[in-house]
Design a protein around this motif. Structure first.
Motif, PDB file in Angstrom:
ATOM      1  N   GLU B 417      33.623  58.024  37.639  1.00 30.98           N
ATOM      2  CA  GLU B 417      33.861  57.142  38.799  1.00 30.98           C
ATOM      3  C   GLU B 417      34.146  55.721  38.337  1.00 30.98           C
ATOM      4  N   ALA B 418      33.407  55.259  37.351  1.00 29.16           N
ATOM      5  CA  ALA B 418      33.612  53.910  36.831  1.00 29.16           C
ATOM      6  C   ALA B 418      35.037  53.763  36.283  1.00 29.16           C
ATOM      7  N   TRP B 419      35.474  54.770  35.560  1.00 25.56           N
ATOM      8  CA  TRP B 419      36.802  54.736  34.938  1.00 25.56           C
ATOM      9  C   TRP B 419      37.892  54.727  36.007  1.00 25.56           C
ATOM     10  N   ALA B 420      37.712  55.549  37.047  1.00 30.52           N
ATOM     11  CA  ALA B 420      38.700  55.581  38.134  1.00 30.52           C
ATOM     12  C   ALA B 420      38.743  54.231  38.853  1.00 30.52           C
ATOM     13  N   ALA B 421      37.566  53.648  39.110  1.00 34.61           N
ATOM     14  CA  ALA B 421      37.527  52.340  39.774  1.00 34.61           C
ATOM     15  C   ALA B 421      38.167  51.272  38.885  1.00 34.61           C
ATOM     16  N   GLY B 422      37.905  51.351  37.589  1.00 33.07           N
ATOM     17  CA  GLY B 422      38.489  50.397  36.645  1.00 33.07           C
ATOM     18  C   GLY B 422      40.006  50.478  36.637  1.00 33.07           C
ATOM     19  N   GLN B 423      40.539  51.658  36.749  1.00 27.57           N
ATOM     20  CA  GLN B 423      41.997  51.819  36.762  1.00 27.57           C
ATOM     21  C   GLN B 423      42.603  51.237  38.050  1.00 27.57           C
ATOM     22  N   ARG B 424      41.870  51.402  39.175  1.00 30.43           N
ATOM     23  CA  ARG B 424      42.338  50.768  40.418  1.00 30.43           C
ATOM     24  C   ARG B 424      42.312  49.249  40.277  1.00 30.43           C
ATOM     25  N   GLN B 425      41.262  48.722  39.680  1.00 24.74           N
ATOM     26  CA  GLN B 425      41.161  47.267  39.488  1.00 24.74           C
ATOM     27  C   GLN B 425      42.282  46.757  38.581  1.00 24.74           C
ATOM     28  N   ASP B 426      42.574  47.500  37.512  1.00 23.67           N
ATOM     29  CA  ASP B 426      43.661  47.115  36.606  1.00 23.67           C
ATOM     30  C   ASP B 426      44.977  47.008  37.368  1.00 23.67           C
ATOM     31  N   ALA B 427      45.211  47.961  38.274  1.00 22.24           N
ATOM     32  CA  ALA B 427      46.465  47.959  39.040  1.00 22.24           C
ATOM     33  C   ALA B 427      46.530  46.721  39.931  1.00 22.24           C
ATOM     34  N   ILE B 428      45.425  46.385  40.568  1.00 27.84           N
ATOM     35  CA  ILE B 428      45.386  45.193  41.431  1.00 27.84           C
ATOM     36  C   ILE B 428      45.636  43.941  40.587  1.00 27.84           C
ATOM     37  N   MET B 429      44.973  43.837  39.464  1.00 25.39           N
ATOM     38  CA  MET B 429      45.120  42.628  38.643  1.00 25.39           C
ATOM     39  C   MET B 429      46.548  42.488  38.111  1.00 25.39           C
ATOM     40  N   SER B 430      47.206  43.628  37.856  1.00 28.65           N
ATOM     41  CA  SER B 430      48.585  43.529  37.366  1.00 28.65           C
ATOM     42  C   SER B 430      49.516  42.992  38.463  1.00 28.65           C
ATOM     43  N   ARG B 431      49.106  43.126  39.720  1.00 30.86           N
ATOM     44  CA  ARG B 431      49.899  42.542  40.812  1.00 30.86           C
ATOM     45  C   ARG B 431      49.522  41.077  41.068  1.00 30.86           C
ATOM     46  N   LEU B 432      48.253  40.746  40.873  1.00 28.59           N
ATOM     47  CA  LEU B 432      47.791  39.373  41.151  1.00 28.59           C
ATOM     48  C   LEU B 432      48.150  38.389  40.040  1.00 28.59           C
ATOM     49  N   MET B 433      47.988  38.804  38.804  1.00 27.62           N
ATOM     50  CA  MET B 433      48.040  37.848  37.698  1.00 27.62           C
ATOM     51  C   MET B 433      49.381  37.119  37.549  1.00 27.62           C
ATOM     52  N   PRO B 434      50.517  37.750  37.914  1.00 27.63           N
ATOM     53  CA  PRO B 434      51.772  36.974  37.824  1.00 27.63           C
ATOM     54  C   PRO B 434      51.752  35.703  38.689  1.00 27.63           C
TER      55      PRO B 434
END
Lengths: 459, 459
Positions: B417-434
């Motif tokens: 579950e932690a890994w799945a949540a981490g992957q969702r967070q990574d996707a969000i950050m890849s949209r925010l960070m630009p």
């Protein structure tokens, strides 16, 4: 750590562990280059009366296998006893048939009998100057540092030590030679089983040895989560193989009595059951085989030991490439010997594993991919329509679109390149197919424009 | 196939093979539930004088490990000899330092000494009614059908047969118990080595046992393709570990002389070298360890044998979770015993492997992911900025954004579950960070609107 003996002179024999299909072909290749070759095989001589076949009966020989057999001049001999299969015939639950050609006119894969092929290769190896065959020799272990095999003579039960200078491990998926390599440090290894087993069954010959299904085809009963296939034999019979889950509502575990077997087959394979008089008997008498993918690396130990065939890259049988890729190992090794000379073993062993490993890894993936295709997608009219459209593209753009199946089966394109090209084609088709509802749609200007655009992007 | 003896009565002892960290903790858990437990360990008693440590010296204990230790009441005892590390300190090639906290105020991972922890657990196990420890007992093989261990007493060199009713394999990455399971049909198994090895080195204590680097931190020298880390010891020293390629221009193979070692370290770890007086000596005296990921399935054989810890899921050390996940195996097994009762072994074994396998597979992936992060990404200012932004999101949305590292390290959320949540967070950050160039940009209305939108989509 023991002291390694000084290298033996070049006239010392090469050693091949395993005289199955790949081992016997490899021995021919090596001996014809002038090397003395000693071959050890765990099992008894399969040419002796009373020998029990241990493995699947039919194999599908295709271009890579033919080229490797041709390299030692035995292709024509084998072709006499192979049956060309020019396409798939799908059987639905109502017994309706659908045909799908494998390639273009004149292309076919060949149904051959494993035992016959193995025995023929052994005859040729035995007649070849320099080859010595030793059967009933079980490898109990290998001392890699001392370069010694520990062999048990299964008839006398005497164990002995046999030195080697170069050892070729062609002893199959459960290789004893690989077993020794696995014990060395930093050895990558995996064995992965499908949740499916297989059972070999028989469709009987008709009166006077006639074929009761279309002879020149590979027959498939695709059923979504499982499938049965049938390959023709020379005597008019077909060898069927059921690929079936071990567990679940429709599974080996669920079929425990002859009545359950017949009821199940009658429901899902109704056109086959009348042709299978020994169904109930065979279902319980024949073993359930397991389906494993084996990967490992390295394939060599120093400059002394090299793995080939299933010993280094056993795959599931759904692309019909297990034997073909093992035979291609033999022709690839021969090409390296041609290129570098017969004394350059260190270079040859290193280049062999570097060149072959990515290709056999790709083939392992392709074999699993084709499992899904054969058990499920070939029953889908949209999939069959897509295959027809792909054939049209191939005709329209000669030399620029070779279907994946053809690249794997009817070419010598490295498997990894074929797989990469196939994935690019899949991506193109996923963009084209939403615009195509029938074969004729391919000619529509809008579709043609899309096709031109996709092909231009590939150039 | 031999006849299996009738099950022994429930008062027969449980058998644990391996008295390392997981085996000794498991023995405590089982004995405190009232089971007699006999423990066999290949090595000598590590509490005896002259015992040689075989493995890495420091470990990072985190929440999963603490909970498991707490379950048998030894957490406070161990905490006395652990050093809290509240964050990472990155050392660049100029010796500049960057701090990154691991979690929020009050959260830390603990540097503990493997040998001390193991000896303390053995003391507790030995003092526990029902536990019998046997050292110097090498497992030569297991007859799974007869339920017999073949043990060699390494002192007397006498082999003997020992029966078992339930066998727990806690004998590590090269488990003899798993070796027996691997020989059964349809056994999935893989061992994958990194192209990196590790070398343990020492940063010496200062005068009067003071720490010459910040004590309450895990120190990292990230260098892109390799890294060094250091964990604090109670005596003022730090244990360093260099993770380094075996081959290539910067590799173990390239450092063959003391002068080469010193030149290389001085160039890439200039602030560490003055603190490492024994560098040259240790570099050549200490072995180069290899880094393996092991996966297998099933973890059990019938209802008789169960694997735990590294025996079933050895991982690379980059997330500091190898011991913690093995300890979590012990608390998970204890919870199943609580839920189903101490006689329900068939249910417990089946549920244990079903529940734990996806989580330890996820942890294996996470450990490899963190290797990239530690050796490369932590040196990237953009990455460190992203971590600061993530901390701001976590503060702004309490309970709705737990950083991946915190979920793995400071929670009991299943790893998958932690890994799945981490992957969702990574996707969000890849949209925010630009949209974010500096920490303050987070407060801009446009960025806040995006953050609100992303978090609403998660709800």
């Amino acid at each position: 750590m023991s002291t390694t003996a000084a290298p033996l002179p070049a006239t010392e024999p090469l050693t091949v562990m395993g005289a199955g299909l790949v081992g016997s072909l490899l021995s021919l290749y090596l001996a014809r280059r002038g090397h003395p070759v000693q071959v050890f095989e765990r099992r008894a001589d399969p040419r002796r009366a009373g020998f029990q076949e241990g493995r699947s009966i039919n194999l599908a020989l295709s271009d890579r296998g033919w080229r490797a057999l041709g390299g030692v001049g035995v292709a024509n001999d084998i072709r006499q006893v192979g049956i060309p299969m020019t396409g798939r015939v799908m059987h639905d639950v109502q017994g309706n048939l659908t045909h799908q050609p494998y390639g273009h006119e004149g292309q076919a894969i060949y149904s051959v009998n494993r035992g016959h092929l193995n025995r023929r290769l052994l005859d040729l190896a035995e007649a070849q100057t320099g080859v010595q065959l030793h059967f009933g020799q079980q490898c109990l272990g290998i001392d890699l540092k001392k370069q010694q095999l520990n062999l048990l003579d299964t008839a006398t039960q005497q164990a002995r030590t046999v030195p080697y200078t170069r050892l070729f491990g062609t002893d199959g998926a459960f290789s004893a030679v690989r077993g020794a390599l696995q014990k060395t440090d930093r050895y990558d290894y995996s064995q992965d089983y499908l949740e499916y087993g297989y059972k070999e069954l028989t469709i009987a010959a008709g009166p006077d040895g006639s074929w009761l299904l279309e002879k020149n085809a590979l027959h498939i009963w695709p059923r979504g989560q499982y499938l049965m296939i049938a390959l023709p034999n020379l005597d008019g019979s077909f060898n069927c193989t059921l690929f079936f889950p071990y567990e679940g509502p429709e599974s080996f575990a669920a079929l425990q009595t002859p009545a359950e077997v017949t009821a199940f087959f009658t429901r899902v394979f109704p056109d086959a059951v009348p042709l299978m008089p020994a169904l109930e008997e065979e279902f319980f008498a024949h073993p359930t085989g397991s389906l494993v993918t084996i990967k490992c690396f390295p394939w060599k130990y120093d400059d002394d030991v090299l793995l080939l065939g299933d010993a280094s890259h056993a795959i599931v049988p759904f692309y019909g490439q297990g034997m073909n890729s093992g035979f291609e190992d033999c022709s690839a090794l021969n090409e390296l010997l041609e290129a570098h000379g017969d004394a350059a073993w260190p270079t040859i062993f290193a280049e062999f594993q570097q060149q072959r490993k990515p290709n056999t890894d790709a083939m392992a993936d392709l074999a699993l991919y084709n499992f899904i295709e054969m058990r499920d997608r070939v029953a889908d009219p949209r999939f069959l329509l897509q295959k027809k459209i792909e054939a049209k593209i191939a005709t329209q753009f000669p030399g620029r679109w070779t279907p994946l199946y053809s690249q794997v089966t009817f070419s010598h394109t490295p498997y990894a390149e074929a797989w990469a090209a196939g994935q690019r084609q899949d991506a193109i088709m996923s963009r084209l197919m939403p615009h195509i509802q029938a074969e004729a749609d391919f000619e529509q200007p809008a579709v043609q424009a899309l096709v031109q655009q996709e092909m231009a992007a590939q150039a």
